[in-house]
Structures are given as C-alpha cells and as structure tokens.
Design a protein around this motif. Sequence first.
Motif, short mmCIF file in Angstrom:
data_model
loop_
_atom_site.label_atom_id
_atom_site.label_comp_id
_atom_site.label_asym_id
_atom_site.label_seq_id
_atom_site.Cartn_x
_atom_site.Cartn_y
_atom_site.Cartn_z
N VAL A 293 138.60 47.29 90.38
CA VAL A 293 137.40 46.46 90.58
C VAL A 293 137.85 45.04 90.98
CG1 VAL A 293 135.72 47.69 89.17
CG2 VAL A 293 137.35 46.18 88.05
N PRO A 294 138.44 44.90 92.16
CA PRO A 294 138.99 43.60 92.56
C PRO A 294 137.90 42.54 92.71
CG PRO A 294 138.95 45.12 94.41
CD PRO A 294 138.62 45.93 93.20
N VAL A 295 138.27 41.29 92.42
CA VAL A 295 137.32 40.17 92.51
C VAL A 295 137.81 39.08 93.46
CG1 VAL A 295 136.39 40.58 90.19
CG2 VAL A 295 138.34 39.02 90.48
N THR A 296 138.94 39.30 94.12
CA THR A 296 139.44 38.34 95.10
C THR A 296 139.56 39.03 96.45
OG1 THR A 296 141.77 38.92 94.68
CG2 THR A 296 140.82 37.13 93.35
N GLU B 180 139.83 31.51 87.30
CA GLU B 180 138.66 32.36 87.14
C GLU B 180 138.88 33.77 87.67
OE1 GLU B 180 135.33 30.45 88.93
OE2 GLU B 180 135.24 28.82 87.45
N TYR B 181 139.90 33.95 88.54
CA TYR B 181 140.11 35.25 89.16
C TYR B 181 141.05 36.15 88.35
CZ TYR B 181 144.26 32.73 90.86
OH TYR B 181 145.41 31.98 90.93
N LEU C 17 149.90 34.46 101.31
CA LEU C 17 150.03 34.28 99.86
C LEU C 17 150.72 32.96 99.55
CD1 LEU C 17 151.04 37.91 98.88
CD2 LEU C 17 148.80 36.83 98.69
N PRO C 18 150.39 32.33 98.40
CA PRO C 18 149.60 32.84 97.27
C PRO C 18 148.13 32.41 97.28
CG PRO C 18 150.78 30.90 96.56
CD PRO C 18 151.10 31.08 98.03
N ASN C 19 147.53 32.24 98.44
CA ASN C 19 146.11 31.92 98.50
C ASN C 19 145.31 33.22 98.40
OD1 ASN C 19 143.56 30.96 98.91
ND2 ASN C 19 143.93 30.12 100.96
N TYR C 20 145.01 33.62 97.17
CA TYR C 20 144.37 34.91 96.94
C TYR C 20 142.90 34.92 97.37
CZ TYR C 20 148.46 35.23 93.93
OH TYR C 20 149.74 35.21 93.45
N ASP C 21 142.30 33.75 97.55
CA ASP C 21 140.89 33.67 97.88
C ASP C 21 140.61 33.57 99.38
OD1 ASP C 21 139.81 33.82 95.29
OD2 ASP C 21 140.24 31.71 94.92
N ALA C 22 141.64 33.61 100.20
CA ALA C 22 141.43 33.50 101.65
C ALA C 22 140.77 34.76 102.19
CB ALA C 22 142.76 33.26 102.35
N THR D 70 149.08 45.48 94.40
CA THR D 70 149.02 44.31 93.52
C THR D 70 148.17 44.59 92.28
OG1 THR D 70 148.21 42.02 93.34
CG2 THR D 70 147.11 43.43 94.93
N CYS D 71 148.54 43.94 91.19
CA CYS D 71 147.73 44.03 89.98
C CYS D 71 146.35 43.41 90.17
CB CYS D 71 148.45 43.38 88.80
SG CYS D 71 148.80 41.61 89.02
N PHE D 72 146.16 42.63 91.23
CA PHE D 72 144.86 42.04 91.52
C PHE D 72 143.84 43.11 91.91
CE2 PHE D 72 147.34 38.29 91.41
CZ PHE D 72 146.49 37.22 91.22
N GLU D 73 144.29 44.32 92.18
CA GLU D 73 143.35 45.41 92.44
C GLU D 73 142.52 45.74 91.19
OE1 GLU D 73 145.36 48.83 94.46
OE2 GLU D 73 147.03 47.41 94.61
N TYR D 74 143.06 45.45 90.01
CA TYR D 74 142.36 45.76 88.76
C TYR D 74 141.23 44.78 88.46
CZ TYR D 74 146.17 49.00 87.54
OH TYR D 74 147.06 50.03 87.51
N GLY D 75 141.24 43.62 89.09
CA GLY D 75 140.18 42.65 88.85
C GLY D 75 140.30 41.98 87.49
N LEU D 76 139.19 41.87 86.78
CA LEU D 76 139.14 41.13 85.52
C LEU D 76 139.25 42.01 84.29
CD1 LEU D 76 136.33 38.53 86.42
CD2 LEU D 76 138.82 38.19 86.40
#
Length: 278
Positions: A137-140, A267-268, A83-88, A119-125
Amino acid sequence: MMNPSQRILVTGATGFVGCHVIPELLAHGHQVHAVSRDREKAETMPWWGKVRYTVADIHNPDMDLVDACGLPDVLIHLAWPGLPNYDALSHYEDTFPADYQFIKRMVLAGVKQVLITGTCFEYGLQNGCLSEDMPTVPVTPYGLAKDTLRKSLEMLQKVHPFTLKWVRLFYLYGPGQNPKSLLSQLDAAVDRGNPVFRMSGGEQLRDYLPVEEAARRIVQVAGNPDCHGIINCCSGNPISIRRLVEEHIARRKARIELELGYYPYPEYEPMAFWGDER
C-alpha cells in the motif's frame, strides 16, 4: 544451489548498490557487462578494467542493449534516477513506464532471468514486521512506481514467461552512499567539526543493512535458479535512528552533540517497521 559462471548484465553499475554488486559478482567468477550513463564516473570504479562496459541510456526506446552487449544469462537491474526524493512524480510518470518498456524489450530479446531491486516503500505506512506476502500500500510516488513496475512485470510473465527476482531493499549504509543520506550528513558534520548534529527525535525503528551485505545477497539470489519472486533484503533486526547515530558517532570516536527533535518525523514512513528475514 548456485549456478557456475554466468554472463550477467548490470544496469546502474556506478550507483551506490551497483559499485558493490559488481566486485561481488567478479569474486564469484561471473562474466560481467556493466552499463551506466556516465563513462567518466565508471572509470573511477574499482571494477573498471575487469568488466565489459557500455555507456547507454537504457530508457532510450531505440537502444538495443542485447545487440550492443550480447544476450546475458541474467539481467541485474539496479538503475533508478531521482533518489532520495521519494515524493517526485517523475518516479511514477517517467521512470516506471520507461523501466517497464526496457525490461519488456530485454525479455522479448531472450533474457530469461531478471533481478530488480524493489523497496520497503512499497509497504507504505504499515508498522511492525513486514513479510514478502503482505499486501503493498505505497504512499509515495517512488513506492508506487516500484510497486506498479513489479505488478506490471508479473502480468508480462503470463504472456512472455521469464524468471523475476524482486529483491526488496530496506535501508542501506556504507561507502558510496548518497551525500543526502542520514549517516553521510552525520559524517560531513563530524568532518567539519560541527559541535551539534540536528535530527529528528530518533525514536523511529528501521531496518539497516551494510551495503556490502546487501550486495552479497543480491549476487546470491542472482546465481540461484531456485530463487524467485519477492525477497526481502534486510537484517530482520530493528534499530532506532537515535541508536544508529550514536553507535556511528562512537565508531568514529567523534565529539558531537545531538539536537534531537529539530526535524519532524517524516510523514511518508511509519514509526516502527523492519523486514522479515527468511
């Protein structure tokens, strides 16, 4: 209801969250065994000398952490590299499977309670107020890795029962945060005497929480036998990034201008989201 003193094993002990969770555990009288990969960094921590410590790579399949550290009442698993490279892609390709195997080994060794930070990134967009029972609906790769780990562990529970406490973190700030994070970069710009701080338009709404408060909540959840499942660790109060930055500048009594709109919006991330605090 909080349990009395427990034996608690903490991975990621020298990380941003771990270095705040351990003092909070000690303040509540728990017996702490800290684990990390870097002993030299561990020796600089304020908790050094107050806990048992083991240097270990938890992703090494030959590492028997229970044999090395003893059987804990609770495992607090905070470690997560990259982290914080969420796109790796390494989050999904490497860390997720290694994490799952580590947790499974701990459960099979007899650990009954496991707390993991999601992580809140699990929620996606998804925009708006995000509650624990919403679909993910994760997007990363990072969000997907965390989400898949949680779902895999829920499957594991059906075969090998254990209590899973999934503490879903939103945005944290405070001492020890990653130097690439927003407020760390702002502090660095102020310290250098930069006249301008470049950022996005700043209109996106986020949910921020001091890391000390997040640590307090993690310890509270870890010590409560009735608390399990997904728990949003958030403020419940959305704040714009621009206001967050302006308030931080005011607290520091700094003179620095904002160059808004220099960077595009990520964008993520959705434009406006925050947690549903219960």
